[in-house]
Design a protein around this motif. Sequence first.
Motif, PDB file in Angstrom:
ATOM      1  N   ILE A 275       0.735  -1.045  -0.037  1.00 13.30           N
ATOM      2  CA  ILE A 275      -0.023  -0.020  -0.063  1.00 13.30           C
ATOM      3  C   ILE A 275       0.858   1.177  -0.117  1.00 13.30           C
ATOM      4  CG2 ILE A 275      -1.699   1.293   1.440  1.00 13.30           C
ATOM      5  CD1 ILE A 275      -2.859  -1.307   2.199  1.00 13.30           C
ATOM      6  N   LEU A 276       1.949   1.117   0.775  1.00  9.10           N
ATOM      7  CA  LEU A 276       2.885   2.448   0.547  1.00  9.10           C
ATOM      8  C   LEU A 276       3.321   2.711  -0.740  1.00  9.10           C
ATOM      9  CD1 LEU A 276       4.944   2.109   3.949  1.00  9.10           C
ATOM     10  CD2 LEU A 276       3.285   3.918   3.405  1.00  9.10           C
ATOM     11  N   VAL A 277       3.681   1.496  -1.547  1.00  8.01           N
ATOM     12  CA  VAL A 277       4.177   1.665  -2.716  1.00  8.01           C
ATOM     13  C   VAL A 277       3.102   2.454  -3.511  1.00  8.01           C
ATOM     14  CG1 VAL A 277       4.658   0.612  -4.963  1.00  8.01           C
ATOM     15  CG2 VAL A 277       5.659  -0.283  -2.625  1.00  8.01           C
ATOM     16  N   ARG A 278       1.917   2.177  -3.405  1.00  6.41           N
ATOM     17  CA  ARG A 278       0.892   2.684  -4.414  1.00  6.41           C
ATOM     18  C   ARG A 278       0.863   4.223  -3.712  1.00  6.41           C
ATOM     19  NH1 ARG A 278      -2.829  -0.528  -6.710  1.00  6.41           N
ATOM     20  NH2 ARG A 278      -3.502   1.359  -7.540  1.00  6.41           N
ATOM     21  N   VAL A 279       0.883   4.461  -2.511  1.00  5.38           N
ATOM     22  CA  VAL A 279       0.742   5.857  -2.147  1.00  5.38           C
ATOM     23  C   VAL A 279       1.807   6.547  -2.730  1.00  5.38           C
ATOM     24  CG1 VAL A 279       0.908   7.367   0.015  1.00  5.38           C
ATOM     25  CG2 VAL A 279      -0.375   5.207  -0.054  1.00  5.38           C
ATOM     26  N   CYS A 280       3.035   6.226  -2.607  1.00  6.74           N
ATOM     27  CA  CYS A 280       4.394   6.634  -3.025  1.00  6.74           C
ATOM     28  C   CYS A 280       4.133   7.131  -4.644  1.00  6.74           C
ATOM     29  CB  CYS A 280       5.701   6.143  -3.053  1.00  6.74           C
ATOM     30  SG  CYS A 280       6.150   6.094  -1.254  1.00  6.74           S
TER      31      CYS A 280
ATOM     32  N   THR B 236      10.141   1.927  -0.021  1.00 10.90           N
ATOM     33  CA  THR B 236       9.229   1.786  -1.004  1.00 10.90           C
ATOM     34  C   THR B 236       9.040   2.966  -2.065  1.00 10.90           C
ATOM     35  OG1 THR B 236       7.911   3.142   0.888  1.00 10.90           O
ATOM     36  CG2 THR B 236       7.902   0.792   0.843  1.00 10.90           C
ATOM     37  N   SER B 237      10.113   3.843  -2.022  1.00  9.08           N
ATOM     38  CA  SER B 237       9.802   4.648  -3.049  1.00  9.08           C
ATOM     39  C   SER B 237      11.066   4.770  -3.971  1.00  9.08           C
ATOM     40  CB  SER B 237       9.687   6.345  -2.420  1.00  9.08           C
ATOM     41  OG  SER B 237      10.748   6.647  -1.833  1.00  9.08           O
ATOM     42  N   SER B 238      12.019   4.311  -3.720  1.00  6.09           N
ATOM     43  CA  SER B 238      13.268   4.218  -4.604  1.00  6.09           C
ATOM     44  C   SER B 238      13.056   3.899  -6.016  1.00  6.09           C
ATOM     45  CB  SER B 238      14.569   3.572  -3.931  1.00  6.09           C
ATOM     46  OG  SER B 238      14.899   3.966  -2.642  1.00  6.09           O
ATOM     47  N   HIS B 239      12.172   2.955  -6.300  1.00  2.90           N
ATOM     48  CA  HIS B 239      12.102   2.453  -7.721  1.00  2.90           C
ATOM     49  C   HIS B 239      11.476   3.449  -8.578  1.00  2.90           C
ATOM     50  CE1 HIS B 239       8.000   2.055  -6.044  1.00  2.90           C
ATOM     51  NE2 HIS B 239       7.488   1.988  -7.004  1.00  2.90           N
TER      52      HIS B 239
END
Length: 508
Positions: free
Chosen positions: A5-10, A48-51
Amino acid sequence: MPDEILVRVCEYLDVEGSIDILRYGSAFTRSPSDIKNLRLTCRRFCNTSSHLLLPFVRVELNDASVEHLNTISRHPTISKGVRTVRVALDYYDDELANDFALFAEYVAAKMADHAEFLELMDRAEFKDKELFKALEGNSKKTIQKTRQLEDFCRSCASGVVDEADFGANPSHRNLLQRAHEAYRSCVADQKQVCENGAFFRTVAAAIDQMPRARRLELRERDGESARPKNRAPIRAGEDLYFLFWVVRPMTWGEGRLWALGTPHIDLLGFPGAFHEAGPYLESLNINITSPPKSQDALTAEEMRRLSLSVQQLKYIEIKLLGYEMEKFTDLGHAFDTTELQYLRNYVDAVLNTDSIERLSLDFSCFSSEATGPLTDLGSLMTFRGWENLVDVSWSSVPLYQKDLERFFRQLRKPLKYLRLSCVHLLSGSWVETLEILRTVPAGYKVELTRPRGAECEELSEEEMDRIFRSRSGGDWGKSPAEDYIIGHSKHNPLKAEESDQSDTSSTP
């Protein structure tokens, strides 16, 4: 909160997340500063945001750039965020590398163009620009040196410079020789990278390691090729700026204008390489200034392999913008029949897939105000049905009215967007064409601007503006012609124009 979910938020911070990346590609790429700041918050946010750090990668035809692409593709985190890979097709020419006099002539032309640019900027007093901040208080001296270099290079090109002249201009001699050596080195590097189709195989393998990379751009003149690699101050006496200005790749159109050799890379090589390597692409953008020079028409087997390699593509954009073509006094002499046939074969094969949803074509390269279109390209769109096509954008496409009508009959789905700009009608009339377009269920998003051919050649600028120019401006403003096409008006504006002309001619 789960990491998923954090990935989707980012992803809401993703610089390209709010646009259609497959359609617009890297056109809106910006520095992802928000993502960089988020990564500094804590380790979990970093993971969760580096990508999302690098959504777009550009690769040039040289070894260092290819190695940079490979490094990114092997990175366990950054490779996951790349969605667009752009190949810069600007090239270094063999003939310039092997002929010093020709190189000197080429450099003289570059110096003349640059001097004119500097003089224009100086007269316009663009002192706030980065270039003239660097040149502050020294622009006159820079212009003077540029003109001196131009004169010296023209003397070298004409063969009138002897050893005494070289001795009298040691700085000019050294600069020109260094530039030529650097250019020869760039040619050797590019030839090695592109040898036997190795470049496209390497790019295909790299994209295959990037799970989100779905768009490939093959482009010239993307801005980066003409940008200095470092920001050292530009001074009249510095060699660096001269070398940058001269030792840089050219566009295919520029090579054609100078009657030079062919690029080291073959557009025909990329589909097969991608087909073999296996990366899944959905969007292809080809943006060049001129079709490949001195190419034979494709064989049936080459067209078959090319078609097989693009079957999954949903969005195709092919632009031949011809920035240098306006410099040809006779556009008809710029291309021969085999080159035109090669282009037709190539586009024919690339478009031979049922998966296409969006199609954008621009053939400005083959048309000019003076000569008109060189060839009919409408038949490229009528050889098959279109199962999924819902978005059409054509610019400077010459076609017959019967082909245009047949194309719309072969659509299997209602269009969501239709844009026709500078389309040249080779037969029929625009009065009838508006009637044809009116029958196409295209919704509200219809644009028809600057049509050419037929009765539009007889209309004045005022009449063209009255019929085809948006009345209120902005995205929602529609011209009378567009209002008629989408059914907001019952009166064909060109019929009214014909009636007015008829009344005028019958008046005693």
